[in-house]
Design an enzyme around this catalytic site. Structure first.
Site, PDB file in Angstrom:
ATOM      1  N   HIS A  85       3.061   4.621  -0.491  1.00 33.46           N
ATOM      2  CA  HIS A  85       2.768   6.046  -0.594  1.00 33.46           C
ATOM      3  C   HIS A  85       4.090   6.801  -0.657  1.00 33.46           C
ATOM      4  CE1 HIS A  85       3.800   6.082   3.652  1.00 33.46           C
ATOM      5  NE2 HIS A  85       2.803   5.251   3.925  1.00 33.46           N
TER       6      HIS A  85
ATOM      7  N   GLY B  24      11.452   4.126   7.950  1.00 33.06           N
ATOM      8  CA  GLY B  24      10.914   5.445   8.209  1.00 33.06           C
ATOM      9  C   GLY B  24      10.922   5.783   9.687  1.00 33.06           C
TER      10      GLY B  24
ATOM     11  N   ALA C 273       0.861  -1.191   0.000  1.00 36.14           N
ATOM     12  CA  ALA C 273       0.000   0.000   0.000  1.00 36.14           C
ATOM     13  C   ALA C 273       0.894   1.236   0.000  1.00 36.14           C
ATOM     14  CB  ALA C 273      -0.960  -0.011   1.177  1.00 36.14           C
TER      15      ALA C 273
ATOM     16  N   GLY D 239       5.782   8.288   1.503  1.00 36.90           N
ATOM     17  CA  GLY D 239       6.714   7.947   2.564  1.00 36.90           C
ATOM     18  C   GLY D 239       7.593   6.766   2.183  1.00 36.90           C
ATOM     19  N   HIS D 240       6.980   5.730   1.626  1.00 39.99           N
ATOM     20  CA  HIS D 240       7.762   4.577   1.173  1.00 39.99           C
ATOM     21  C   HIS D 240       8.730   4.975   0.065  1.00 39.99           C
ATOM     22  CE1 HIS D 240       4.033   2.443   2.681  1.00 39.99           C
ATOM     23  NE2 HIS D 240       4.987   1.803   3.334  1.00 39.99           N
TER      24      HIS D 240
END
Length: 280
Positions: free
Chosen positions: A34, A147, A32, A36-37
């Site tokens: 986004h 993260g 999933a 951030g990834h």
């Protein structure tokens, strides 16, 4: 990009990279994806010649009443995003490949995993440590990117790597946020519009508390105010705590500190954290 689902095939691919003298960076995810990834992927591409991204929704880090069954899964979209980003290998094993019949090993990292989410989600960090150890042994990366949003997870992984002599450079990447400050998370997809609008109270309350403490205000009062603010905004607060940034224990003003929080809005549990720095 190679998409690999079997450990034997992964080891063949990794061996070929090593034969060419290439170094390897790993970005572990549960999919999933986004922004951030993708910030992790961007850092991984700077860190090593080859980038491996894993997607595995790890059942061992979900509690009995948590969201394993409804955790967002976007395999096709994720694969397309990673291919466009120039990732070399998408490592996407199934549960049977990761935990075959007879699997009986559990890794537990005491200390850094005991409080905060460790207390709120018993067994969670055992599941994290076990799957990350497996990923490290499967990929054998030189560098691994995580993260800072999951700050306690990062601390657990760093402690495990140091204790078990993995010899991997574990790097934290700053939290990526929406324009209004909410930390990016796959679980944000659960938020209905009303709860999404309220969710911004979490980073704002942490920011206010951090600023108060940095300016010499009473830490206990700042934390209490943050909890009250979140409750008034509609959150159910699990914790808001000021901790030592390395040990996650009781903080001392002469060491790096971190303000961490977890709270629920609607049916969604959000976590966030900010650094607390000395002024002057």
């Amino acid at each position: 990009m190679q998409t690999i689902r079997r450990v034997a095939d992964l080891r063949t691919a990794i061996a070929a990279y090593r034969a060419d003298g290439d170094d390897i960076a790993l970005v572990p995810t549960m999919g999933a994806l986004h922004a951030g990834h993708m910030a992790l992927v961007a850092e991984a591409k700077l860190a090593a010649k080859r980038v491996v991204v894993s997607i595995f929704v790890n059942p061992k880090q979900f509690g009995a009443n948590e969201d394993l069954s409804r955790y967002p899964r976007k395999e096709m979209a994720d694969s397309r995003i990673l291919a466009e980003a120039g990732v070399d290998v998408l490592w996407m094993p199934g549960v049977d490949e990761m935990y075959p019949d007879g699997f009986a090993t559990n890794i537990s990292v005491s200390g850094v995993s005991d409080g905060l989410d460790g207390a709120a989600r018993p067994g969670h960090f055992d599941g994290v440590a076990t799957v990350v150890a497996k990923l490290f042994n499967q990929v054998r990366p030189d560098t691994a990117l995580f993260g800072e949003k999951d700050f306690q997870q990062l601390a657990v992984v760093r402690r495990m790597v140091a204790d078990l002599d993995f010899g991997i450079d574990v790097r934290g990447v700053p939290t990526q946020r929406d324009d209004d400050g909410l930390a990016l998370s796959s679980r944000n997809a659960y938020l209905v519009a009303e709860d999404r609008a309220k969710a911004v109270a979490l980073p704002r309350a942490l920011g206010v508390a951090a600023t108060t403490i940095e300016k010499g205000g009473d830490a206990g009062e700042a934390l209490a105010t943050a909890r009250d603010t979140l409750t008034a905004a509609g959150f159910t607060v699990d914790y808001v705590e000021l901790v030592d940034a390395e040990t996650l224990g009781v903080s001392a003003s002469d060491r790096a500190r971190r303000l961490l929080a977890a709270a629920r809005i609607g049916g969604t549990r959000l976590i966030d954290n900010v650094p607390v720095n000395e002024q002057g």
